[in-house]
Design a protein around this motif. Structure first.
Motif, PDB file in Angstrom:
ATOM      1  N   TYR A  78       0.866  -1.123   0.056  1.00 39.25           N
ATOM      2  CA  TYR A  78       0.041   0.041  -0.004  1.00 39.25           C
ATOM      3  C   TYR A  78       0.723   1.084   0.012  1.00 39.25           C
ATOM      4  CZ  TYR A  78      -4.505  -2.266   0.422  1.00 39.25           C
ATOM      5  OH  TYR A  78      -5.599  -2.987   0.195  1.00 39.25           O
ATOM      6  N   ALA A  79       1.810   1.366   0.944  1.00 39.80           N
ATOM      7  CA  ALA A  79       2.931   2.457   0.683  1.00 39.80           C
ATOM      8  C   ALA A  79       3.497   2.636  -0.684  1.00 39.80           C
ATOM      9  CB  ALA A  79       4.179   2.279   1.560  1.00 39.80           C
ATOM     10  N   ALA A  80       3.943   1.455  -1.317  1.00 40.66           N
ATOM     11  CA  ALA A  80       4.201   1.848  -2.682  1.00 40.66           C
ATOM     12  C   ALA A  80       3.219   2.296  -3.625  1.00 40.66           C
ATOM     13  CB  ALA A  80       4.828   0.497  -3.093  1.00 40.66           C
ATOM     14  N   SER A  81       1.909   1.979  -3.420  1.00 47.11           N
ATOM     15  CA  SER A  81       0.970   2.389  -4.079  1.00 47.11           C
ATOM     16  C   SER A  81       0.648   3.969  -3.754  1.00 47.11           C
ATOM     17  CB  SER A  81      -0.353   1.717  -3.869  1.00 47.11           C
ATOM     18  OG  SER A  81      -0.129   0.423  -4.439  1.00 47.11           O
ATOM     19  N   ALA A  82       0.805   4.368  -2.511  1.00 43.71           N
ATOM     20  CA  ALA A  82       0.311   5.613  -2.163  1.00 43.71           C
ATOM     21  C   ALA A  82       1.709   6.542  -2.962  1.00 43.71           C
ATOM     22  CB  ALA A  82       0.148   5.792  -0.687  1.00 43.71           C
ATOM     23  N   PHE A  83       2.826   6.052  -2.921  1.00 44.44           N
ATOM     24  CA  PHE A  83       3.855   6.981  -3.369  1.00 44.44           C
ATOM     25  C   PHE A  83       3.619   7.461  -4.768  1.00 44.44           C
ATOM     26  CE2 PHE A  83       7.199   4.691  -0.612  1.00 44.44           C
ATOM     27  CZ  PHE A  83       7.163   5.217   0.411  1.00 44.44           C
ATOM     28  N   GLY A  84       2.835   6.462  -5.571  1.00 44.54           N
ATOM     29  CA  GLY A  84       2.555   6.932  -6.860  1.00 44.54           C
ATOM     30  C   GLY A  84       1.251   7.810  -6.895  1.00 44.54           C
ATOM     31  N   ALA A  85       0.256   7.789  -6.053  1.00 43.62           N
ATOM     32  CA  ALA A  85      -0.998   8.278  -5.980  1.00 43.62           C
ATOM     33  C   ALA A  85      -0.254   9.688  -5.512  1.00 43.62           C
ATOM     34  CB  ALA A  85      -1.914   7.963  -4.942  1.00 43.62           C
ATOM     35  N   ILE A  86       0.474   9.998  -4.664  1.00 42.98           N
ATOM     36  CA  ILE A  86       1.084  11.289  -4.183  1.00 42.98           C
ATOM     37  C   ILE A  86       1.973  11.807  -5.105  1.00 42.98           C
ATOM     38  CG2 ILE A  86       2.197  12.544  -2.178  1.00 42.98           C
ATOM     39  CD1 ILE A  86       0.924  10.425  -0.472  1.00 42.98           C
ATOM     40  N   HIS A  87       2.905  11.087  -5.752  1.00 44.18           N
ATOM     41  CA  HIS A  87       3.865  11.573  -6.663  1.00 44.18           C
ATOM     42  C   HIS A  87       4.730  12.988  -6.381  1.00 44.18           C
ATOM     43  CE1 HIS A  87       0.246  12.775  -8.755  1.00 44.18           C
ATOM     44  NE2 HIS A  87       0.954  13.692  -9.197  1.00 44.18           N
ATOM     45  N   ARG A  88       5.158  13.094  -5.035  1.00 47.48           N
ATOM     46  CA  ARG A  88       5.956  14.221  -4.633  1.00 47.48           C
ATOM     47  C   ARG A  88       7.192  13.781  -4.009  1.00 47.48           C
ATOM     48  NH1 ARG A  88       2.711  15.917  -7.792  1.00 47.48           N
ATOM     49  NH2 ARG A  88       1.475  17.646  -7.181  1.00 47.48           N
ATOM     50  N   ASP A  89       8.028  14.646  -3.976  1.00 49.14           N
ATOM     51  CA  ASP A  89       9.271  14.316  -3.205  1.00 49.14           C
ATOM     52  C   ASP A  89      10.089  13.175  -3.999  1.00 49.14           C
ATOM     53  OD1 ASP A  89      11.563  14.497  -1.772  1.00 49.14           O
ATOM     54  OD2 ASP A  89      10.513  14.313   0.294  1.00 49.14           O
ATOM     55  N   PRO A  90      10.155  13.410  -5.375  1.00 52.08           N
ATOM     56  CA  PRO A  90      11.020  12.155  -5.848  1.00 52.08           C
ATOM     57  C   PRO A  90      12.441  11.765  -5.383  1.00 52.08           C
ATOM     58  CG  PRO A  90      10.916  14.304  -7.326  1.00 52.08           C
ATOM     59  CD  PRO A  90      10.045  14.458  -6.114  1.00 52.08           C
ATOM     60  N   ASP A  91      12.999  12.635  -4.825  1.00 56.91           N
ATOM     61  CA  ASP A  91      14.355  12.456  -4.310  1.00 56.91           C
ATOM     62  C   ASP A  91      14.141  11.386  -3.130  1.00 56.91           C
ATOM     63  OD1 ASP A  91      15.575  14.076  -6.146  1.00 56.91           O
ATOM     64  OD2 ASP A  91      15.706  15.619  -4.513  1.00 56.91           O
ATOM     65  N   LEU A  92      12.947  11.373  -2.352  1.00 49.38           N
ATOM     66  CA  LEU A  92      12.754  10.035  -1.187  1.00 49.38           C
ATOM     67  C   LEU A  92      12.165   9.152  -1.827  1.00 49.38           C
ATOM     68  CD1 LEU A  92      12.495   9.859   1.759  1.00 49.38           C
ATOM     69  CD2 LEU A  92      10.224  11.004   1.443  1.00 49.38           C
ATOM     70  N   CYS A  93      11.121   9.217  -2.745  1.00 48.40           N
ATOM     71  CA  CYS A  93      10.437   8.197  -2.980  1.00 48.40           C
ATOM     72  C   CYS A  93      10.883   7.299  -4.389  1.00 48.40           C
ATOM     73  CB  CYS A  93       9.061   8.600  -3.618  1.00 48.40           C
ATOM     74  SG  CYS A  93       8.243   9.471  -2.211  1.00 48.40           S
ATOM     75  N   ILE A  94      11.587   7.995  -5.216  1.00 46.47           N
ATOM     76  CA  ILE A  94      12.204   7.043  -6.471  1.00 46.47           C
ATOM     77  C   ILE A  94      13.102   6.121  -6.088  1.00 46.47           C
ATOM     78  CG2 ILE A  94      13.238   7.105  -8.556  1.00 46.47           C
ATOM     79  CD1 ILE A  94      11.788   9.911  -8.952  1.00 46.47           C
ATOM     80  N   PRO A  95      14.341   6.482  -5.072  1.00 43.55           N
ATOM     81  CA  PRO A  95      15.147   5.390  -4.695  1.00 43.55           C
ATOM     82  C   PRO A  95      14.538   4.308  -3.910  1.00 43.55           C
ATOM     83  CG  PRO A  95      15.911   7.403  -4.085  1.00 43.55           C
ATOM     84  CD  PRO A  95      14.463   7.575  -4.591  1.00 43.55           C
TER      85      PRO A  95
END
Length: 190
Positions: A78-95
């Motif tokens: 669910y967290a991985a899915s929420a990263f995509g829904a929010i799609h903010r702070d790429p430096d934090l989420c993309i890695p």
């Protein structure tokens, strides 16, 4: 009260919107399986429904990172899915999403690939990592990789060969996603 009456708080994210986020993050910080994943899904749904903007949901990202790094596979998905829904702070989420491509759980790998696509050009520098793992992945993850690659116009030289292979994949859903992604790349402005 929330523990004994599940469903009420979750509805608050949709009904109240961003004003419910402080209570949400407090509850998320203290939740356990399966409530953690369920709470995160309600946040993502509130973002998709337009009740909470991605910008308003961004303060929840540190809490989602904690869940993503936990041993709770339900919550990590669910967290991985929420990263995509929010799609903010790429430096934090993309890695984190890139690291999730090697998760033992196929559903987490698929969700990470899908969410990378939501970051669009911000994630395009990682197209090579998606391309490199494509042939070793399960069909669901290959489909999501194809969908993600369709959002990386600046990496088209890396994406197109993978998508051409995807168009010949044994799995129909992968083939469809590959062809759609090729069309997206062709339709994107230079």
């Amino acid at each position: 009260m929330v523990k004994s009456r599940t469903g009420y708080f979750e509805g608050a994210l949709l009904a109240i919107g961003p004003d419910a986020l402080p209570a949400f993050t407090n509850l998320l910080a203290h939740s356990k399986f399966p409530q953690t994943g369920n709470l995160i899904s309600y946040l993502a749904n509130a973002v998709y429904a337009g009740r909470i903007t991605p910008e308003q949901a961004a303060p929840a990202l540190p809490y989602l990172v904690q869940v993503f790094k936990s041993s709770d596979s339900h919550g990590r998905w669910y967290a991985a899915s929420a990263f995509g829904a929010i799609h903010r702070d790429p430096d934090l989420c993309i890695p984190l999403l890139i690291s999730g491509l090697t998760d033992p759980s196929a559903s987490i790998r698929e969700s990470c690939a899908q969410s990378l696509g939501a970051f669009g050009e911000a994630a395009s520098s990682h197209a090579g990592e998606l391309a490199q793992g494509f042939d070793q992945m399960d069909a669901l993850t290959r489909r999501s990789i194809c969908s993600a690659l369709g959002n990386f116009r600046s990496a088209a030289a890396i994406c197109v060969p993978v998508l051409v292979r995807g168009a010949a994949d044994p799995d129909q859903n992968v083939r469809v996603a590959a062809v759609v992604a090729l069309g997206q790349l062709a339709a994107m402005p230079d």
